[in-house]
Design a protein around this motif. Structure first.
Motif, PDB file in Angstrom:
ATOM      1  N   ARG A 198      63.908  40.960  40.577  1.00 16.41           N
ATOM      2  CA  ARG A 198      63.600  42.274  39.959  1.00 16.41           C
ATOM      3  C   ARG A 198      63.476  42.416  38.560  1.00 16.41           C
ATOM      4  N   THR A 199      63.030  41.334  38.081  1.00 17.21           N
ATOM      5  CA  THR A 199      62.531  41.365  36.541  1.00 17.21           C
ATOM      6  C   THR A 199      61.372  42.285  36.483  1.00 17.21           C
ATOM      7  N   THR A 200      61.500  42.708  35.423  1.00 16.57           N
ATOM      8  CA  THR A 200      60.219  43.650  35.255  1.00 16.57           C
ATOM      9  C   THR A 200      59.739  43.415  33.761  1.00 16.57           C
ATOM     10  N   ILE A 201      58.308  43.511  33.662  1.00 20.20           N
ATOM     11  CA  ILE A 201      57.765  43.118  32.290  1.00 20.20           C
ATOM     12  C   ILE A 201      56.737  44.316  32.322  1.00 20.20           C
ATOM     13  N   GLU A 202      56.789  44.805  31.042  1.00 23.53           N
ATOM     14  CA  GLU A 202      55.906  45.959  30.718  1.00 23.53           C
ATOM     15  C   GLU A 202      55.001  45.554  29.487  1.00 23.53           C
ATOM     16  N   ASN A 203      53.985  46.019  29.782  1.00 21.15           N
ATOM     17  CA  ASN A 203      52.932  45.730  28.549  1.00 21.15           C
ATOM     18  C   ASN A 203      51.387  46.455  28.980  1.00 21.15           C
ATOM     19  N   HIS A 204      50.603  46.009  28.230  1.00 19.53           N
ATOM     20  CA  HIS A 204      49.097  46.575  28.458  1.00 19.53           C
ATOM     21  C   HIS A 204      48.330  45.117  28.959  1.00 19.53           C
ATOM     22  N   PHE A 205      48.262  45.040  30.688  1.00 20.62           N
ATOM     23  CA  PHE A 205      47.953  43.728  31.005  1.00 20.62           C
ATOM     24  C   PHE A 205      46.367  44.032  31.325  1.00 20.62           C
ATOM     25  N   GLU A 206      45.459  42.783  31.326  1.00 19.49           N
ATOM     26  CA  GLU A 206      44.070  42.832  31.609  1.00 19.49           C
ATOM     27  C   GLU A 206      44.121  42.552  33.089  1.00 19.49           C
TER      28      GLU A 206
ATOM     29  N   TYR B 113      49.632  47.275  49.147  1.00 16.72           N
ATOM     30  CA  TYR B 113      48.161  47.933  48.838  1.00 16.72           C
ATOM     31  C   TYR B 113      47.237  47.027  47.926  1.00 16.72           C
ATOM     32  N   PRO B 114      45.994  47.203  47.899  1.00 15.65           N
ATOM     33  CA  PRO B 114      45.136  46.649  46.898  1.00 15.65           C
ATOM     34  C   PRO B 114      45.307  47.379  45.861  1.00 15.65           C
ATOM     35  N   ILE B 115      45.180  46.658  44.701  1.00 14.81           N
ATOM     36  CA  ILE B 115      45.178  47.176  43.242  1.00 14.81           C
ATOM     37  C   ILE B 115      44.128  48.257  42.973  1.00 14.81           C
ATOM     38  N   LEU B 116      44.511  49.463  42.425  1.00 18.73           N
ATOM     39  CA  LEU B 116      43.532  50.293  42.195  1.00 18.73           C
ATOM     40  C   LEU B 116      42.785  49.826  40.704  1.00 18.73           C
ATOM     41  N   THR B 117      41.740  50.202  40.593  1.00 18.62           N
ATOM     42  CA  THR B 117      41.087  49.865  39.359  1.00 18.62           C
ATOM     43  C   THR B 117      40.288  50.992  38.525  1.00 18.62           C
ATOM     44  N   GLN B 118      40.190  52.006  39.426  1.00 19.38           N
ATOM     45  CA  GLN B 118      39.649  53.369  38.922  1.00 19.38           C
ATOM     46  C   GLN B 118      40.679  54.318  39.349  1.00 19.38           C
ATOM     47  N   CYS B 119      40.614  55.403  38.346  1.00 22.57           N
ATOM     48  CA  CYS B 119      41.486  56.632  38.382  1.00 22.57           C
ATOM     49  C   CYS B 119      40.759  57.431  39.845  1.00 22.57           C
ATOM     50  N   PRO B 120      41.646  57.832  40.829  1.00 26.74           N
ATOM     51  CA  PRO B 120      41.008  58.539  41.774  1.00 26.74           C
ATOM     52  C   PRO B 120      40.955  59.957  41.441  1.00 26.74           C
ATOM     53  N   VAL B 121      41.161  60.363  40.210  1.00 23.66           N
ATOM     54  CA  VAL B 121      41.080  61.865  39.778  1.00 23.66           C
ATOM     55  C   VAL B 121      39.623  61.845  38.830  1.00 23.66           C
ATOM     56  N   CYS B 122      39.733  61.199  37.775  1.00 23.88           N
ATOM     57  CA  CYS B 122      38.707  61.308  36.872  1.00 23.88           C
ATOM     58  C   CYS B 122      37.715  60.042  36.852  1.00 23.88           C
ATOM     59  N   ASN B 123      37.979  59.019  37.827  1.00 28.98           N
ATOM     60  CA  ASN B 123      37.269  57.902  37.938  1.00 28.98           C
ATOM     61  C   ASN B 123      36.984  56.878  36.735  1.00 28.98           C
ATOM     62  N   HIS B 124      38.158  57.040  35.702  1.00 34.40           N
ATOM     63  CA  HIS B 124      38.279  56.042  34.494  1.00 34.40           C
ATOM     64  C   HIS B 124      38.747  54.931  35.171  1.00 34.40           C
TER      65      HIS B 124
ATOM     66  N   ALA C 211      39.015  41.631  40.240  1.00 28.77           N
ATOM     67  CA  ALA C 211      39.758  42.982  40.766  1.00 28.77           C
ATOM     68  C   ALA C 211      38.650  44.398  40.646  1.00 28.77           C
ATOM     69  N   LEU C 212      37.406  44.231  39.745  1.00 23.40           N
ATOM     70  CA  LEU C 212      36.737  45.294  39.794  1.00 23.40           C
ATOM     71  C   LEU C 212      35.691  45.455  40.835  1.00 23.40           C
ATOM     72  N   LEU C 213      35.583  44.286  41.598  1.00 25.74           N
ATOM     73  CA  LEU C 213      34.842  44.356  42.835  1.00 25.74           C
ATOM     74  C   LEU C 213      35.140  45.098  43.924  1.00 25.74           C
ATOM     75  N   SER C 214      34.328  45.716  44.785  1.00 27.93           N
ATOM     76  CA  SER C 214      34.611  46.400  45.961  1.00 27.93           C
ATOM     77  C   SER C 214      35.283  45.460  47.186  1.00 27.93           C
ATOM     78  N   PRO C 215      35.937  45.967  48.140  1.00 23.86           N
ATOM     79  CA  PRO C 215      36.154  45.162  49.059  1.00 23.86           C
ATOM     80  C   PRO C 215      35.087  44.551  49.882  1.00 23.86           C
ATOM     81  N   GLU C 216      33.714  45.087  50.096  1.00 27.79           N
ATOM     82  CA  GLU C 216      32.801  44.556  50.280  1.00 27.79           C
ATOM     83  C   GLU C 216      32.225  43.385  49.690  1.00 27.79           C
ATOM     84  N   GLN C 217      32.426  43.697  48.214  1.00 25.60           N
ATOM     85  CA  GLN C 217      31.616  42.734  47.289  1.00 25.60           C
ATOM     86  C   GLN C 217      32.532  41.327  47.319  1.00 25.60           C
ATOM     87  N   LEU C 218      33.742  41.755  47.402  1.00 28.44           N
ATOM     88  CA  LEU C 218      35.004  40.572  47.367  1.00 28.44           C
ATOM     89  C   LEU C 218      34.561  39.683  48.474  1.00 28.44           C
ATOM     90  N   HIS C 219      34.362  40.448  49.687  1.00 22.58           N
ATOM     91  CA  HIS C 219      34.252  39.649  51.107  1.00 22.58           C
ATOM     92  C   HIS C 219      32.877  38.726  50.751  1.00 22.58           C
TER      93      HIS C 219
END
Length: 121
Positions: free
Chosen positions: A27-35, A3-14, A40-48
């Motif tokens: 299976r290595t996992t890395i946890e942090n606050h990634f930018e 699935y494409p990554i979501l950039t906006q919360c589907p509940v509150c839109n933040h 990724a902020l573009l809509s599928p239409e904008q990315l196209h």
């Protein structure tokens, strides 16, 4: 299924933040606050549109033909994308260096004011 990554919360839109990355192979996992990438902020239409623009090497006439849209529409979409990426689309006024120097010579402005005027981007 991927699935494409979501950039906006589907509940509150933040904005959403990526906090965990995982390797599908070992299976290595890395946890942090990634930018996320600005793209990724573009809509599928904008990315196209961006991909089409890049594949046509920025040739607006070719983008018009491929997408079947007019020149003003191409320019409008470019401005929308520039804004979505967080940049200003307003055209910056050009500075007449000779006029600034003349104003300085006539004593209409100070040297500091002239420097500020000439440094405007």
């Amino acid at each position: 299924m991927k699935y494409p990554i979501l950039t906006q919360c589907p509940v509150c839109n933040h904005p959403l933040h990526a906090i965990k990355l995982a390797c599908g192979h070992c299976r290595t996992t890395i946890e942090n606050h990634f930018e996320l990438s600005k793209l990724a902020l573009l809509s599928p239409e904008q990315l196209h549109f961006v991909i089409t623009f890049l594949l046509n090497r920025g040739n607006i006439k070719e983008v018009e033909k491929e997408l079947g849209i007019s020149y003003p529409t191409v320019r409008g979409k470019l401005n929308d994308i520039i804004t979505a990426l967080g940049y200003d689309t307003r055209k910056k006024p050009e500075i007449d260096e000779k006029k600034v120097i003349s104003m300085l010579e006539r004593g209409e402005i100070t040297a500091d004011e002239a420097v500020k005027m000439l440094k405007q981007d």
